[in-house]
Design an enzyme around this catalytic site. Structure first.
Site, PDB file in Angstrom:
ATOM      1  N   LYS A  11      -7.732  20.912  47.828  1.00  0.00           N
ATOM      2  CA  LYS A  11      -9.021  21.600  48.039  1.00  0.00           C
ATOM      3  C   LYS A  11      -9.128  22.079  49.479  1.00  0.00           C
ATOM      4  CE  LYS A  11     -11.052  18.189  50.630  1.00  0.00           C
ATOM      5  NZ  LYS A  11     -11.213  18.279  52.076  1.00  0.00           N
ATOM      6  N   ASP A 137     -13.670  12.001  48.207  1.00  0.00           N
ATOM      7  CA  ASP A 137     -13.216  13.308  47.718  1.00  0.00           C
ATOM      8  C   ASP A 137     -12.720  13.262  46.267  1.00  0.00           C
ATOM      9  OD1 ASP A 137     -13.739  14.864  49.940  1.00  0.00           O
ATOM     10  OD2 ASP A 137     -11.758  14.571  50.826  1.00  0.00           O
TER      11      ASP A 137
HETATM   12  O1  C5P Z   1     -13.985   8.068  51.264  1.00  0.00           O
HETATM   13  P1  C5P Z   1     -12.737   8.129  52.045  1.00  0.00           P
HETATM   14  O2  C5P Z   1     -11.829   6.960  51.767  1.00  0.00           O
HETATM   15  O3  C5P Z   1     -12.021   9.420  51.971  1.00  0.00           O
HETATM   16  O4  C5P Z   1     -13.177   7.985  53.561  1.00  0.00           O
HETATM   17  C1  C5P Z   1     -12.310   7.651  54.574  1.00  0.00           C
HETATM   18  C2  C5P Z   1     -13.111   7.338  55.819  1.00  0.00           C
HETATM   19  O5  C5P Z   1     -13.751   8.504  56.319  1.00  0.00           O
HETATM   20  C3  C5P Z   1     -14.243   6.345  55.587  1.00  0.00           C
HETATM   21  O6  C5P Z   1     -13.806   5.027  55.736  1.00  0.00           O
HETATM   22  C4  C5P Z   1     -15.250   6.736  56.639  1.00  0.00           C
HETATM   23  O7  C5P Z   1     -14.883   6.181  57.887  1.00  0.00           O
HETATM   24  C5  C5P Z   1     -15.058   8.232  56.764  1.00  0.00           C
HETATM   25  N1  C5P Z   1     -16.036   9.012  55.958  1.00  0.00           N
HETATM   26  C6  C5P Z   1     -17.358   9.088  56.387  1.00  0.00           C
HETATM   27  N2  C5P Z   1     -18.266   9.811  55.641  1.00  0.00           N
HETATM   28  C7  C5P Z   1     -17.885  10.451  54.523  1.00  0.00           C
HETATM   29  C8  C5P Z   1     -16.549  10.396  54.084  1.00  0.00           C
HETATM   30  C9  C5P Z   1     -15.641   9.653  54.828  1.00  0.00           C
HETATM   31  O8  C5P Z   1     -17.742   8.515  57.418  1.00  0.00           O
HETATM   32  N3  C5P Z   1     -18.792  11.151  53.837  1.00  0.00           N
END
Ligand code: C5P
Length: 293
Positions: A11, A137
């Site tokens: 994406k 995501d």
């Molecule tokens: O959800 P995902 O594992 O992709 O997120 C990785 C890191 O990115 C999270 O641990 C967080 O620190 C940060 N993040 C965030 N806000 C979001 C998505 C991700 O702070 N909306």
């Protein structure tokens, strides 16, 4: 032995506005997702012995519990007390830790695939609950839609129906950039930063969607934006040269995808995309011509 072949697309984020930091440490945001035709292939095969095994042609992709596809398989196997296992073979084309959600897309594909292979009959809502547990995501890829607006952590999805297909040139710098680090850099200087105010959070994404709906790619190009840009550059200052270079080309616009370091241009035609990509290939090794899928 049963086997299923899955396509797992990447994406881009054409728009990403960070709203605020939440109590759980994540950030609320508003983003416009575009699915693109840069895809990994995944094969799932029954593992009669009951093991979960991940194989990948990319040396930096973990094959143990740190891989999101492993996590998905382990969760389902444990929740449904299954004795069977699965071999997951990933043919990786999507660059890793690049802001293209390759790992999240793989997780969504495997979730959908195991629902079939293991005949779990999970509903969309149940699949969504698993997807949210795995990563912010992941849910977007469950919707089978080219376009969607993501809110909350980016995991609350509203499909958007747009007839348009865009051409992009995508450049992925070699240095990986990790999402948590970028959000971390953002929150360090968050206090009072204008991009964290609750202003214009909806209006801009709706203007961009309207421009795309009206086939006005010139306007769309001017509206590409990503609030994580300065944090990405803080984490990886060398990318600034690439950003400036892309912005100086005569394209419709350029922006980082997700938490970077991937940066893409919006161009009018495939011909222009090919021309720009062959220019960029002189200096960068990972350059792709991609289109809305
Ligand atoms: O959800 P995902 O594992 O992709 O997120 C990785 C890191 O990115 C999270 O641990 C967080 O620190 C940060 N993040 C965030 N806000 C979001 C998505 C991700 O702070 N909306």
């Amino acid at each position: 032995m049963r086997s299923i072949l899955l396509k797992s697309p990447a994406k881009l984020n054409l728009y990403l506005k960070v709203i605020n930091k939440r109590k759980d440490g994540f950030h609320n945001l508003v983003t416009l997702f575009e699915r693109i035709d840069l895809c990994d292939d995944i094969r799932l095969t029954d593992n009669i012995g009951g093991r979960i095994r991940v194989f990948c042609n990319h040396p930096r992709v973990p094959t143990g519990p740190r891989n999101l596809v492993y996590k998905v398989a382990a969760m389902l196997k444990s929740d449904f007390a299954l004795s069977r296992g699965v071999d997951i073979r990933i043919n990786k084309r999507i660059p890793v830790a690049a802001g293209l959600a390759g790992g999240s897309s793989n997780a969504a594909a495997v979730l959908l695939g195991l629902n079939r292979l293991w005949r779990l009959a999970l509903s969309h809502t149940q699949l969504l609950t698993y997807a949210k547990k795995v990563g912010s995501d992941v849910p977007f890829f469950l919707y089978g839609s080219s376009w969607a607006v993501g809110t909350d952590r980016g995991d609350r999805i509203r499909k958007v129906n747009l007839p348009i297909k865009l051409w992009h040139v995508l450049v992925v710098p070699k240095a990986p950039v990790y999402t948590a680090k970028v959000f971390g850099a953002l929150s360090l200087k968050a206090e009072g930063a204008p991009n964290l105010k609750l202003t214009k959070k909806w209006s801009d994404v709706n203007i961009l969607i309207r421009a795309l709906r009206n086939n006005d790619i010139f306007k769309a190009g001017r509206l590409l934006s990503n609030d994580l840009e300065s944090a990405i550059l803080d984490v990886s200052p060398n990318i600034v040269h690439l950003r400036d270079k892309l912005r100086n080309y005569n394209t419709l616009g350029a922006a980082f995808s997700g938490s970077g370091p991937s940066i893409y241009s919006l161009v009018k035609t495939k011909k222009e995309a090919k021309k720009l990509s062959s220019d960029l290939k002189r200096n960068y090794s990972q350059v792709f011509v991609v289109r809305t899928l």
